[in-house]
Write an enzyme that holds these catalytic residues in place. Structure first.
Site, PDB file in Angstrom:
ATOM      1  N   GLU A 128      66.587  42.943  44.060  1.00  0.00           N
ATOM      2  CA  GLU A 128      66.086  41.699  44.637  1.00  0.00           C
ATOM      3  C   GLU A 128      65.633  40.850  43.464  1.00  0.00           C
ATOM      4  OE1 GLU A 128      64.331  38.895  45.529  1.00  0.00           O
ATOM      5  OE2 GLU A 128      62.596  40.005  46.272  1.00  0.00           O
ATOM      6  N   GLU A 179      65.563  29.683  36.976  1.00  0.00           N
ATOM      7  CA  GLU A 179      64.323  29.982  37.702  1.00  0.00           C
ATOM      8  C   GLU A 179      63.137  29.755  36.766  1.00  0.00           C
ATOM      9  OE1 GLU A 179      63.403  34.154  38.830  1.00  0.00           O
ATOM     10  OE2 GLU A 179      63.134  33.334  40.845  1.00  0.00           O
ATOM     11  N   CYS A 189      60.141  34.284  44.188  1.00  0.00           N
ATOM     12  CA  CYS A 189      61.596  34.274  44.065  1.00  0.00           C
ATOM     13  C   CYS A 189      62.234  33.399  45.151  1.00  0.00           C
ATOM     14  CB  CYS A 189      62.129  35.693  44.157  1.00  0.00           C
ATOM     15  SG  CYS A 189      61.434  36.614  45.537  1.00  0.00           S
ATOM     16  N   GLY A 201      53.090  51.847  33.353  1.00  0.00           N
ATOM     17  CA  GLY A 201      53.720  51.973  32.041  1.00  0.00           C
ATOM     18  C   GLY A 201      54.645  50.799  31.799  1.00  0.00           C
ATOM     19  N   VAL A 210      58.810  53.518  30.875  1.00  0.00           N
ATOM     20  CA  VAL A 210      58.812  54.216  32.174  1.00  0.00           C
ATOM     21  C   VAL A 210      59.977  53.716  33.041  1.00  0.00           C
ATOM     22  CG1 VAL A 210      57.485  54.620  34.286  1.00  0.00           C
ATOM     23  CG2 VAL A 210      56.331  54.666  32.065  1.00  0.00           C
ATOM     24  N   GLY A 211      60.165  52.383  33.072  1.00  0.00           N
ATOM     25  CA  GLY A 211      61.261  51.815  33.866  1.00  0.00           C
ATOM     26  C   GLY A 211      62.610  52.311  33.371  1.00  0.00           C
ATOM     27  N   LYS A 271      57.077  52.418  39.664  1.00  0.00           N
ATOM     28  CA  LYS A 271      56.553  51.831  38.426  1.00  0.00           C
ATOM     29  C   LYS A 271      56.182  50.372  38.687  1.00  0.00           C
ATOM     30  CE  LYS A 271      57.631  49.216  35.045  1.00  0.00           C
ATOM     31  NZ  LYS A 271      56.343  48.604  34.682  1.00  0.00           N
ATOM     32  N   GLY A 278      58.049  48.623  31.129  1.00  0.00           N
ATOM     33  CA  GLY A 278      59.402  48.605  31.669  1.00  0.00           C
ATOM     34  C   GLY A 278      60.385  49.330  30.774  1.00  0.00           C
ATOM     35  N   GLU A 279      60.294  49.049  29.479  1.00  0.00           N
ATOM     36  CA  GLU A 279      61.290  49.641  28.581  1.00  0.00           C
ATOM     37  C   GLU A 279      61.028  51.124  28.318  1.00  0.00           C
ATOM     38  OE1 GLU A 279      58.911  46.647  25.997  1.00  0.00           O
ATOM     39  OE2 GLU A 279      59.564  46.814  28.047  1.00  0.00           O
TER      40      GLU A 279
HETATM   41  P1  NAP Z   1      60.822  41.607  34.810  1.00  0.00           P
HETATM   42  O1  NAP Z   1      60.811  41.617  33.346  1.00  0.00           O
HETATM   43  O2  NAP Z   1      62.096  41.535  35.528  1.00  0.00           O
HETATM   44  O3  NAP Z   1      59.995  42.891  35.288  1.00  0.00           O
HETATM   45  C1  NAP Z   1      60.045  43.453  36.580  1.00  0.00           C
HETATM   46  C2  NAP Z   1      59.760  44.934  36.466  1.00  0.00           C
HETATM   47  O4  NAP Z   1      60.800  45.563  35.705  1.00  0.00           O
HETATM   48  C3  NAP Z   1      58.461  45.241  35.734  1.00  0.00           C
HETATM   49  O5  NAP Z   1      57.844  46.365  36.299  1.00  0.00           O
HETATM   50  C4  NAP Z   1      58.961  45.527  34.346  1.00  0.00           C
HETATM   51  O6  NAP Z   1      58.072  46.262  33.564  1.00  0.00           O
HETATM   52  C5  NAP Z   1      60.233  46.277  34.621  1.00  0.00           C
HETATM   53  N1  NAP Z   1      61.151  46.330  33.492  1.00  0.00           N
HETATM   54  C6  NAP Z   1      61.219  45.512  32.414  1.00  0.00           C
HETATM   55  N2  NAP Z   1      62.181  45.917  31.567  1.00  0.00           N
HETATM   56  C7  NAP Z   1      62.739  47.021  32.108  1.00  0.00           C
HETATM   57  C8  NAP Z   1      63.776  47.896  31.699  1.00  0.00           C
HETATM   58  N3  NAP Z   1      64.437  47.722  30.561  1.00  0.00           N
HETATM   59  N4  NAP Z   1      64.095  48.930  32.505  1.00  0.00           N
HETATM   60  C9  NAP Z   1      63.461  49.127  33.654  1.00  0.00           C
HETATM   61  N5  NAP Z   1      62.447  48.345  34.085  1.00  0.00           N
HETATM   62  C10 NAP Z   1      62.098  47.289  33.330  1.00  0.00           C
HETATM   63  O7  NAP Z   1      59.934  40.435  35.315  1.00  0.00           O
HETATM   64  P2  NAP Z   1      58.600  39.910  34.629  1.00  0.00           P
HETATM   65  O8  NAP Z   1      58.548  40.146  33.163  1.00  0.00           O
HETATM   66  O9  NAP Z   1      57.529  40.480  35.431  1.00  0.00           O
HETATM   67  O10 NAP Z   1      58.798  38.364  34.856  1.00  0.00           O
HETATM   68  C11 NAP Z   1      59.742  37.641  34.069  1.00  0.00           C
HETATM   69  C12 NAP Z   1      60.486  36.651  34.895  1.00  0.00           C
HETATM   70  O11 NAP Z   1      61.156  37.316  35.980  1.00  0.00           O
HETATM   71  C13 NAP Z   1      59.626  35.639  35.604  1.00  0.00           C
HETATM   72  O12 NAP Z   1      59.289  34.591  34.788  1.00  0.00           O
HETATM   73  C14 NAP Z   1      60.494  35.260  36.775  1.00  0.00           C
HETATM   74  O13 NAP Z   1      61.423  34.280  36.427  1.00  0.00           O
HETATM   75  C15 NAP Z   1      61.211  36.513  37.113  1.00  0.00           C
HETATM   76  N6  NAP Z   1      60.577  37.222  38.246  1.00  0.00           N
HETATM   77  C16 NAP Z   1      61.228  37.288  39.418  1.00  0.00           C
HETATM   78  C17 NAP Z   1      60.645  37.928  40.495  1.00  0.00           C
HETATM   79  C18 NAP Z   1      61.295  38.017  41.825  1.00  0.00           C
HETATM   80  O14 NAP Z   1      60.603  38.313  42.799  1.00  0.00           O
HETATM   81  N7  NAP Z   1      62.578  37.822  41.940  1.00  0.00           N
HETATM   82  C19 NAP Z   1      59.399  38.512  40.368  1.00  0.00           C
HETATM   83  C20 NAP Z   1      58.759  38.454  39.126  1.00  0.00           C
HETATM   84  C21 NAP Z   1      59.377  37.826  38.085  1.00  0.00           C
HETATM   85  P3  NAP Z   1      57.057  45.492  32.574  1.00  0.00           P
HETATM   86  O15 NAP Z   1      56.110  44.780  33.474  1.00  0.00           O
HETATM   87  O16 NAP Z   1      56.435  46.563  31.799  1.00  0.00           O
HETATM   88  O17 NAP Z   1      57.888  44.549  31.749  1.00  0.00           O
END
Ligand code: NAP
Ligand code: MG
Length: 471
Positions: free
Chosen positions: A244, A378, A278, A200, A205-206, A169, A202-203
């Protein structure tokens, strides 16, 4: 205008059952690029069922067969560098420079998985027993937008090396990048169902991937907050997790460092991938008596840092991926000001002439103490905090005073000293006088930067389950 209206299940592009639409917006212009039709829970369930069926035979493949599949996947993308760079620049706003590095990383993931398979022993003798390393099952791969195809290649290559099938996903914001890689992979002609991809939310498909009992393991990259939610959900069915997560990486400049080398590298470490990394080195720890010299150098370098159109080959910092991410970074800059930190360069608002996209001014704060939110949380944008220390002991203490522990950096002209300091840092990876990536060595975090490791033998074993035979 492009509409991505297919997901990839059982070796074919199929229409999702979901019908929600998500707009793809250019980070550079905020104009609409296209749309993606999102898969729903049923699509995730279909993909998992197919991966489960494919696992029965794929888990029995030989090392030679897996090497051949990895070579085919690699070959399918090898001659498409320009296309991968272009789509990443357009859709994500990644700079040309970063997108190029990202492509090399994608290729490198397949190479290192192949190298591993040529040396790794799936049967070992431990004590008086034979230990068989078995593929763990169907793996759920959930990834963010900041290096989407890089994450797909790293995780998929390891899964295939291990004999696992997967359901991926990606972020819906990466739909065009996902489409390109799927078109390439499709040409590789792997057995049906080995990899399945569902765009899809996150909330939706994830969440299904995290919950579904037929998923044996989750490999997740993203925020610490979502990582915790996934881990909590996963424990109900005892899924293994590799997480990660975020970082607030310290960059320790020792008092004997060659500043004319260390400071440009520190800026590169802080602003890599436009700060949306990250592993970004976002806390610059400098000896108190070098502060003025550091400030002069930093101002000089950052004032020359080129911010702008990511397709321009000399651009160092591109736009933030979305308006939301732009706002997040602005809020943190405001927070820093409110906390009493002082802006050395940069600040609130967009750079002149770049009002249309999600551009931020690369920003450096001084007078920061390590308890401020800008030093603890972060930000995920080009914002650097300079923190001073008096002694080497204090430098290590500040470096380790964080809930994170993904990466750290040390600069010194004395190799032994740098090694000694590096060996005290609570981080999964420490860069000494350089910024590198070793795809044969483990990568991952201490503390709240995650659980487990990716890459190398340790990364491969995270996709395997040991079976001990006592005979
Ligand atoms: P995120 O919310 O952690 O999303 C990462 C992935 O998880 C996306 O595919 C997301 O889908 C999915 N996801 C969200 N909620 C989920 C749930 N309840 N169950 C399963 N999967 C779920 O990160 P983001 O929204 O892309 O970015 C937010 C913040 O995260 C950034 O501002 C940054 O601080 C941090 N970040 C960290 C990294 C890293 O490499 N460590 C990378 C990106 C972001 P959706 O896209 O549909 O929400
Ligand atoms: Mg999210």
């Amino acid at each position: 205008m492009k509409t991505i209206d297919k997901i990839y299940i059982n070796g074919a592009f199929v229409s999702p059952r979901g019908n929600e639409r998500f707009e793809l917006i250019s980070p550079t212009t905020n104009k609409k690029l296209g749309e993606v039709i999102l898969g729903n829970k049923e699509d995730a369930i279909d993909a998992i069922a197919v991966a489960k069926k494919a696992f029965k035979t794929f888990s029995k493949t030989t090392i030679e067969e897996r090497i051949e599949y990895l070579q085919k996947l690699k070959a399918s993308i090898e001659n498409r560098k320009q296309d991968f760079v272009n789509v990443m620049v357009e859709e994500y706003g990644g700079t040309f420079q970063f997108a190029s590095v990202s492509f090399d990383y994608m290729i490198g993931s397949f190479n290192s998985a192949i190298t591993l398979l040529n040396t790794y022993s799936f049967k070992k003798i431990m004590g008086e027993s034979e230990v068989q390393m078995e593929p763990i099952g169907v793996v759920g791969i959930i990834i963010p937008w900041n290096s989407s195809n890089g994450f797909i290649c790293g995780k998929l290559a390891t899964a295939i090396a291990a004999g696992c099938t997967v359901v991926i996903k990606p972020s819906e914001m990466s739909a065009q990048q996902t489409q390109l890689i799927l078109e390439c992979f499709h040409e590789a002609g792997l057995p049906k169902g080995v990899y399945n991809v569902v765009n899809g939310l996150g909330e939706v498909v994830g969440a299904e991937i995290s919950r579904n009992p037929d998923i044996s393991k989750i490999s997740f990259t993203g925020s610490t907050m979502v990582g915790k939610m996934i881990a909590k959900q996963a424990v109900d069915t005892m899924k293994r997790v590799t997480l990660e997560l975020g970082g607030k990486s310290p960059n320790v400049i020792l008092d004997d460092a060659n500043l004319s080398k260390a400071i440009p590298m520190a800026i590169a470490a802080a602003f890599m991938n436009s700060g949306q990394a990250c592993i970004a080195g976002t806390r610059l720890l400098v000896p108190e008596n070098k502060l003025e010299e550091v400030k002069t150098l930093v101002s000089e370098i950052v004032s020359k840092t080129i911010v702008g159109d990511p397709k321009n080959q000399i651009t160092a910092v591109g736009p933030m991926v979305s308006k939301k991410q732009y706002e997040r970074v602005q809020n943190y800059i405001q927070t820093g000001i409110n906390e009493g930190a002082e802006i050395l360069i940069g600040g609130l608002g967009k750079p002149e002439g770049l009002e249309d996209g999600n551009f931020v001014k690369p920003t450096v704060f001084v007078n920061v103490n390590n308890q401020m939110r800008i030093a603890r949380e972060e930000i995920f944008g080009p914002v650097l905090s300079i923190i001073t220390y008096k002694t080497e002991v204090e430098a290590v203490e500040i470096a380790n005073d964080t809930t994170y522990g993904l990466q750290a950096y040390v600069s010194s002209s004395n190799k032994d000293r740098a090694y000694k300091v590096a060996s005290q840092l609570q981080a999964g990876r420490v860069q000494i006088n350089k910024i590198g990536h070793d795809p044969m060595a483990p990568f991952g975090g201490f503390k709240q930067s995650g659980i487990g490791r990716e890459f190398g033998t340790i990364g491969l074993e995270a996709y395997l389950e040991p079976r001990t035979l006592i005979r």
